[in-house]
Scaffold this motif. Structure first.
Motif, short mmCIF file in Angstrom:
data_model
loop_
_atom_site.label_atom_id
_atom_site.label_comp_id
_atom_site.label_asym_id
_atom_site.label_seq_id
_atom_site.Cartn_x
_atom_site.Cartn_y
_atom_site.Cartn_z
N THR A 38 -38.22 19.48 10.37
CA THR A 38 -37.00 19.23 10.51
C THR A 38 -35.94 20.39 10.79
O THR A 38 -36.52 21.77 10.33
CB THR A 38 -36.47 18.90 8.95
OG1 THR A 38 -37.32 17.89 8.54
CG2 THR A 38 -34.87 18.64 8.72
N GLU A 39 -35.16 20.21 11.92
CA GLU A 39 -34.41 21.46 12.15
C GLU A 39 -33.25 21.81 11.22
O GLU A 39 -32.49 20.74 10.68
CB GLU A 39 -33.50 21.21 13.58
CG GLU A 39 -32.68 22.04 14.12
CD GLU A 39 -31.99 21.70 15.14
OE1 GLU A 39 -30.74 22.19 15.47
OE2 GLU A 39 -32.68 21.17 16.33
N THR A 40 -33.15 22.90 10.98
CA THR A 40 -32.30 23.18 9.69
C THR A 40 -31.08 24.41 10.13
O THR A 40 -30.25 24.54 9.41
CB THR A 40 -32.90 23.97 8.29
OG1 THR A 40 -33.62 25.15 8.89
CG2 THR A 40 -33.83 22.92 7.79
N GLN A 41 -31.33 24.82 11.35
CA GLN A 41 -30.24 25.86 11.94
C GLN A 41 -30.41 25.95 13.12
O GLN A 41 -31.56 26.00 13.73
CB GLN A 41 -30.44 27.20 10.87
CG GLN A 41 -29.52 28.14 11.43
CD GLN A 41 -29.84 29.50 10.74
OE1 GLN A 41 -30.89 29.90 10.44
NE2 GLN A 41 -28.58 30.31 10.39
N SER A 42 -29.34 26.06 13.77
CA SER A 42 -29.24 26.46 15.19
C SER A 42 -28.37 27.85 15.58
O SER A 42 -27.16 27.59 15.20
CB SER A 42 -28.88 25.31 16.07
OG SER A 42 -28.87 25.38 17.37
N ASP A 91 -39.79 32.45 3.77
CA ASP A 91 -39.95 31.15 2.93
C ASP A 91 -40.72 29.98 3.95
O ASP A 91 -40.85 28.85 3.57
CB ASP A 91 -38.77 30.79 2.55
CG ASP A 91 -37.79 30.34 3.97
OD1 ASP A 91 -38.30 30.70 5.15
OD2 ASP A 91 -36.73 30.08 3.85
N ASN A 116 -40.78 29.07 6.95
CA ASN A 116 -40.16 28.12 7.90
C ASN A 116 -40.65 28.79 9.13
O ASN A 116 -41.22 29.78 9.50
CB ASN A 116 -38.53 28.21 7.82
CG ASN A 116 -38.14 27.36 6.47
OD1 ASN A 116 -38.76 26.66 6.28
ND2 ASN A 116 -36.90 27.91 6.24
N ARG A 133 -34.13 27.33 13.72
CA ARG A 133 -34.97 27.37 12.19
C ARG A 133 -35.53 25.90 12.10
O ARG A 133 -34.79 24.80 11.93
CB ARG A 133 -34.19 27.80 11.24
CG ARG A 133 -35.07 28.18 10.05
CD ARG A 133 -34.21 28.54 8.75
NE ARG A 133 -33.57 29.45 9.14
CZ ARG A 133 -33.68 30.90 8.93
NH1 ARG A 133 -34.88 31.05 8.41
NH2 ARG A 133 -33.07 32.02 9.03
N TYR A 134 -36.82 25.70 11.61
CA TYR A 134 -37.40 24.50 11.30
C TYR A 134 -38.16 24.50 9.95
O TYR A 134 -38.77 25.73 9.60
CB TYR A 134 -38.52 23.79 12.45
CG TYR A 134 -37.83 23.70 13.43
CD1 TYR A 134 -37.62 22.25 13.98
CD2 TYR A 134 -37.74 24.56 14.72
CE1 TYR A 134 -37.04 21.95 15.03
CE2 TYR A 134 -37.22 24.10 15.61
CZ TYR A 134 -36.96 22.83 16.21
OH TYR A 134 -36.30 22.34 17.20
N SER A 135 -37.82 23.74 9.15
CA SER A 135 -38.46 23.52 7.65
C SER A 135 -39.73 22.51 7.95
O SER A 135 -39.12 21.13 8.15
CB SER A 135 -37.70 23.19 6.57
OG SER A 135 -38.33 22.96 5.29
N SER A 178 -27.45 34.06 8.40
CA SER A 178 -26.47 32.91 8.80
C SER A 178 -26.21 32.61 10.20
O SER A 178 -25.38 31.81 10.57
CB SER A 178 -25.14 33.05 8.18
OG SER A 178 -24.48 34.13 8.33
#
Length: 537
Positions: free
Chosen positions: A400-404, A376, A378, A395-397, A449
């Motif tokens: 913006t950091e969206t997941q660590s 997607d 990212n 993870r970055y979009s 996840s």
């Protein structure tokens, strides 16, 4: 006997099955089933061989097309046809290379024998395995579709029970409402009946007065007509209705549950022998990363500040220097065809678009290491803390950091910190996140996840060096490929971490990896500074 079988040579023992082998010492022809029976006689020495290799035959020379009475005893290597001696003397094959037809026949038979053995021992058994797998899958399909039908029936039964319960509840409500309605009407009827009884009583009294001419009764008479003229109130009860909304079939289908569409994926088998199809000289002293822009163009990064775009002919198409002037830590190509690189000298992740560099991520307290682009669009970035005590995947979009992703369910670190920080990263087609954790000697795979799925720590075959994964990539079949630099090979795993095979192809210190849209593998060799393109599917 079937006339079609008259030319079939049968086994000397069972005289039923076609012969396949012969015993050279016993001079007996055997079918496959009788070989073991013949070998059971240990009193004699045996030597079993394929029949067609040892049977005696009388060569049948073909007649020359130009000279009908002549046999073709020679073979023209230039014209690729059998010829007779008269053809040679006629001068038509002057200067052509000639060979003895029997020698040519022998070499051809050797080629046929080689092909036959490959067909019998390698190719046909693989088809047999595939056929067996298809039959097994067909049986599983029957079972699984039966389960789906059962689920539909069970869902229907649930709905039927719910509908029946609703209908019974509505009917009970109707009976209850009817009872209330009738009770109200009964009460009104009782009141009217009582009033009518009173009126009848007054009528009788009035008639009695008129008939008796009793002055006392007449003088005490009081009219109640005004009272009776006031008619009792009429209760009007509106009959309830039952709403029957139109059934929206589409909504009903969705509520019941929809059958997902059939997903068909073509599974490409692995080649027995992967093929090297191209080698690109990059010009670096050391080469570390490669990332495909398209099928015949790759971005590379090596031991200096310059990133190079090269084609399969080793021609330099574009070169870009980092903004800091320091060596990039890793590179990746986005879905839009832009180049991304990480820079540990200033803790940034940078995007190159139209040759212009823009810093999209700037970290505090962490160093960006290796990077990949997701389905997607990212970015997934491996990083370690400035003190070297922690590692994680973020993870970055955009910026913006969206997941660590850092710990497992028990709070233990997923990735090993300290030491030689090499943690190449790739996203699989099933959206698993795959990290080649050099320091941990493992490929660490978590799901979308961030939950740990498995760790691959190498195949238990004999190796000169322990397993230390470097580069990692994934293909359209959800295979995971990782570079085993010290053992000079690539490991191929399935999506569940099961080892499938090695790729060798004379690799020397393979480091970075990537695949193109056709699943061709590109391998960055560190010391030769070559990118090798390999077909393995």
């Amino acid at each position: 006997m079937d006339p079609r079988a008259q030319d079939v040579l049968l086994c000397d023992l069972c005289e039923t099955d076609p012969l396949q082998y012969c015993c050279e010492h016993c001079d007996i022809n055997l079918c496959t089933n009788c070989v073991s029976k013949h070998l059971s006689d240990s009193s004699k020495k045996h030597k079993i061989a394929p029949y067609h290799l040892h049977r005696k035959f009388t060569p049948k020379f073909s007649k020359c097309l130009k000279h009908a009475d002549k046999d073709c005893e020679l073979y023209c290597e230039s014209c690729h046809i059998p010829v007779c001696t008269t053809c040679i003397s006629s001068g038509k094959h002057k200067g052509h290379d000639m060979s003895d037809i029997l020698k040519k026949l022998g070499s051809k038979k050797q080629l046929i024998q080689k092909d036959l053995e490959e067909l019998e021992k390698k190719i046909y058994p693989r088809y047999t395995e595939i056929s067996s797998a298809v039959q097994t899958e067909k049986a599983e399909v029957q079972t699984n579709y039966g389960k789906l039908a059962t689920i539909a029936d069970q869902q229907g039964e649930v709905w039927h029970r719910e509908v029946t319960a609703i209908v019974n509840k509505r009917k009970a409500d109707i009976v209850e409402t009817k009872t209330k309605h009738l009770s109200l009407l009964d009460k009104q009827a009782d009141e009217i009946t009582h009033r009518m009884t009173e009126i009848n009583q007054v009528i009788l009294e009035m008639k009695n007065i008129l008939d008796n001419n009793d002055i006392s009764l007449t003088s005490t008479y009081k009219s109640r007509n005004d009272e009776f003229n006031k008619l009792p109130p009429t209760i009007k009860v509106t009959l309830p209705s039952l709403s029957t909304p139109t059934i929206n079939t589409e909504t009903l289908n969705e509520m019941f549950g929809l059958l997902s569409s059939l997903s068909v994926t073509t599974v490409e088998p692995l080649l027995d022998e992967p093929q090297l199809t191209a080698a690109i000289d990059t010009g670096y002293d050391r080469l570390y990363s490669v990332s495909c822009l398209c099928e015949d163009q790759v971005w590379t990064r090596g031991d200096n500040e310059t990133m190079k775009l090269l084609n399969l002919q080793s021609e330099l198409l574009t070169s870009i220097q980092t903004k800091s002037g320091r060596r990039p830590e890793d590179i990746a190509v986005t879905r839009d065809g832009d180049l991304v690189y990480t820079d540990t000298s200033n803790n940034t992740v940078n995007l190159i678009k139209n040759k212009k560099i823009r810093t999209v991520i700037r970290l505090q307290g962490w160093r960006p290491l290796f990077v990949c682009c997701t389905a997607d669009n990212n970015l997934l970035v491996t990083m370690d803390s400035d003190d070297g005590e922690q590692c994680k995947v973020v993870r970055y979009s955009g910026s913006t950091e969206t997941q660590s992703i850092q710990f497992d369910d028990q709070g233990r670190p997923l990735y090993k910190s300290g030491g030689y920080i090499i943690k190449y990263i790739s996203e699989n087609k099933n959206l698993d996140i795959c990290v080649a954790d050099f320091e941990a000697s493992a490929v660490v795979v978590v799901n979308q996840s961030g939950k740990l799925r498995f760790r691959y720590t190498g195949h238990p075959s004999n190796t000169k060096q322990s397993f230390k994964p470097f580069g990692i990539t994934t293909d359209s079949q959800s295979h995971i490929l990782t570079a085993d630099r010290y053992n000079h090979r690539i490991h191929i795993l399935d999506q569940d971490g099961q080892f499938l095979r090695y790729i060798h192809c004379d690799l020397h210190a393979p480091w970075g990896l990537c695949v193109d849209i056709r699943d061709n593998l590109f391998v960055a060799e560190c010391h030769t500074a070559k990118v090798k393109k390999i077909q393995y599917l």
